[in-house]
Design a protein around this motif. Structure first.
Motif, PDB file in Angstrom:
ATOM      1  N   LEU A  42      20.755  -6.949  12.164  1.00 42.80           N
ATOM      2  CA  LEU A  42      20.149  -7.572  10.979  1.00 42.80           C
ATOM      3  C   LEU A  42      21.179  -8.345  10.170  1.00 42.80           C
ATOM      4  CD1 LEU A  42      18.071  -4.500   9.744  1.00 42.80           C
ATOM      5  CD2 LEU A  42      17.220  -6.478  11.020  1.00 42.80           C
ATOM      6  N   PRO A  43      20.714  -9.326   9.403  1.00 43.31           N
ATOM      7  CA  PRO A  43      21.623 -10.010   8.473  1.00 43.31           C
ATOM      8  C   PRO A  43      22.146  -9.009   7.426  1.00 43.31           C
ATOM      9  CG  PRO A  43      19.535 -11.183   8.654  1.00 43.31           C
ATOM     10  CD  PRO A  43      19.381  -9.895   9.376  1.00 43.31           C
ATOM     11  N   LEU A  44      23.286  -9.286   6.843  1.00 39.50           N
ATOM     12  CA  LEU A  44      23.942  -8.368   5.927  1.00 39.50           C
ATOM     13  C   LEU A  44      23.025  -7.914   4.790  1.00 39.50           C
ATOM     14  CD1 LEU A  44      26.467  -6.847   5.158  1.00 39.50           C
ATOM     15  CD2 LEU A  44      27.228  -8.872   3.896  1.00 39.50           C
ATOM     16  N   VAL A  50      18.432  -1.348   4.404  1.00 36.78           N
ATOM     17  CA  VAL A  50      18.197  -0.276   5.386  1.00 36.78           C
ATOM     18  C   VAL A  50      19.056   0.936   5.035  1.00 36.78           C
ATOM     19  CG1 VAL A  50      18.457   0.392   7.816  1.00 36.78           C
ATOM     20  CG2 VAL A  50      17.466  -1.823   7.232  1.00 36.78           C
ATOM     21  N   TYR A  51      20.323   0.699   4.704  1.00 33.71           N
ATOM     22  CA  TYR A  51      21.207   1.810   4.315  1.00 33.71           C
ATOM     23  C   TYR A  51      20.694   2.487   3.045  1.00 33.71           C
ATOM     24  CZ  TYR A  51      24.764   0.371   7.695  1.00 33.71           C
ATOM     25  OH  TYR A  51      25.447   0.068   8.842  1.00 33.71           O
ATOM     26  N   THR A  52      20.246   1.690   2.087  1.00 34.54           N
ATOM     27  CA  THR A  52      19.732   2.240   0.838  1.00 34.54           C
ATOM     28  C   THR A  52      18.508   3.107   1.082  1.00 34.54           C
ATOM     29  OG1 THR A  52      20.562   0.328  -0.378  1.00 34.54           O
ATOM     30  CG2 THR A  52      18.844   1.637  -1.454  1.00 34.54           C
TER      31      THR A  52
END
Length: 68
Positions: A42-44, A50-52
């Motif tokens: 995925l783009p940054l 996603v991490y959040t």
């Protein structure tokens, strides 16, 4: 004028599928882990969300464990 005769009420809404306790929570954790496996593609900016979301899911899950 006559009063209308009431018909049957709305159909009941089905509840959650039966399963072992915590299976819904386990599914959310598994989905978060699976999303982490795909994050590199995925783009940054999308990676951060996603991490959040994975972090939030894990915090909520651990919070329910502490309540028991």
């Amino acid at each position: 004028m006559t009063a209308p005769i009431p018909g049957p009420g709305p159909a009941p809404v089905p509840g959650p599928m039966p399963g072992p306790p915590g299976s819904g929570v386990l599914g959310r954790v598994e989905a978060a882990v699976a999303a982490l496996g795909e994050v590199a593609s995925l783009p940054l900016r999308q990676q951060v969300s996603v991490y959040t979301e994975a972090h939030r899911t894990l915090q909520e899950t651990l919070g329910t464990i502490e309540e028991r």
